[in-house]
Design an enzyme around this catalytic site. Structure first.
Site, PDB file in Angstrom:
ATOM      1  CB  SER A 128     -11.154   7.517   5.521  1.00  0.00           C
ATOM      2  OG  SER A 128     -12.432   6.921   5.612  1.00  0.00           O
ATOM      3  CE1 TYR A 141      -9.139   2.704   6.908  1.00  0.00           C
ATOM      4  CE2 TYR A 141     -11.254   3.828   7.088  1.00  0.00           C
ATOM      5  CZ  TYR A 141     -10.070   3.601   6.411  1.00  0.00           C
ATOM      6  OH  TYR A 141      -9.819   4.272   5.233  1.00  0.00           O
TER       7      TYR A 141
END
Length: 225
Positions: A128, A141
């Protein structure tokens, strides 16, 4: 399964995972991994040479792999995103995020390393933009994705017979992105995000690179519209 190379794609029931499966289907037989057997079976029914392979990624064991004799490509696409300030993150938030985004990846890879080594295979890790930059509200995250990036780099160094590719998509039009926008308290407009098929094609390009080439990092960003 045929004589074609075999790819196992986790998180293949929807979003980026299913898009990757569709991009690899013309060249690979597919094992579609994840928990939702019904959704996996629906994707598999669309793709010749594909079969659903339901198992719990956070509790995977060698018995779940059955008589897996060959594996050429392993794509880790499953993931979770729990947002919020670090001061509000519970121990359960940390454990859940790392269990899915890091520990399950490491455990599954270890279980299939013999097959991957035999094939001089390829491991693809869907990371990501948060694996490159940590922003407010994304700490848990981002920490898991930074760890995933380090894992990919270490695996590449430890296993020189394998190709290891980290893919860093920007915001992509997936069910996970819908949940992210809900957590952020914003609207979801799929037209503002990357089409999952674009990420799938980027993965296929890395997988299908000629044997002399090792594509280690792929970044995919949405174009302004």
């Amino acid at each position: 399964m045929s004589d074609r190379p075999v790819a196992l794609v986790t998180g293949a029931s929807s979003g980026i995972g299913s898009a990757i499966a569709r991009s690899l289907a013309p060249t690979h037989d597919l094992l579609l991994g994840g928990r939702d057997e019904t959704s996996l079976s629906l994707v598999a029914a669309e793709l010749p040479g594909a079969q659903a392979w339901p198992f719990d990624l956070t509790n995977v064991a060698s018995a779940d792999l059955g008589p897996l004799q060959r594996l050429d490509v392993l794509v880790h696409s499953a993931g979770v995103a729990l947002l919020g300030p670090l001061a509000e993150a519970s121990p359960a938030d940390w454990r859940t995020t790392f269990d899915v985004n890091v520990f399950a990846v490491a455990e599954l890879t270890n279980l299939v390393l013999p097959q991957l080594r035999a094939a001089s295979g390829h491991v693809v890790l869907i990371n990501s933009g948060a694996g490159l930059n940590a922003n407010p509200g994304w700490g848990v995250y981002a920490a898991s994705k930074f760890a995933l990036r380090a894992y990919a780099d270490a695996l590449r160094a430890d296993e020189p017979s394998l190709r290891v590719t980290s893919v860093f998509p920007g915001r992509t039009a997936t069910p996970m992105q819908q949940d992210v926008r809900r957590q952020e308290g914003g609207d979801y407009d799929s037209s503002q995000y990357i089409d999952p098929a674009s990420v799938g094609r980027a993965v296929a390009s890395a997988v299908l690179a000629t044997p002399d080439a090792h594509i280690t990092d792929v970044m995919v960003r949405p174009r302004p519209r």
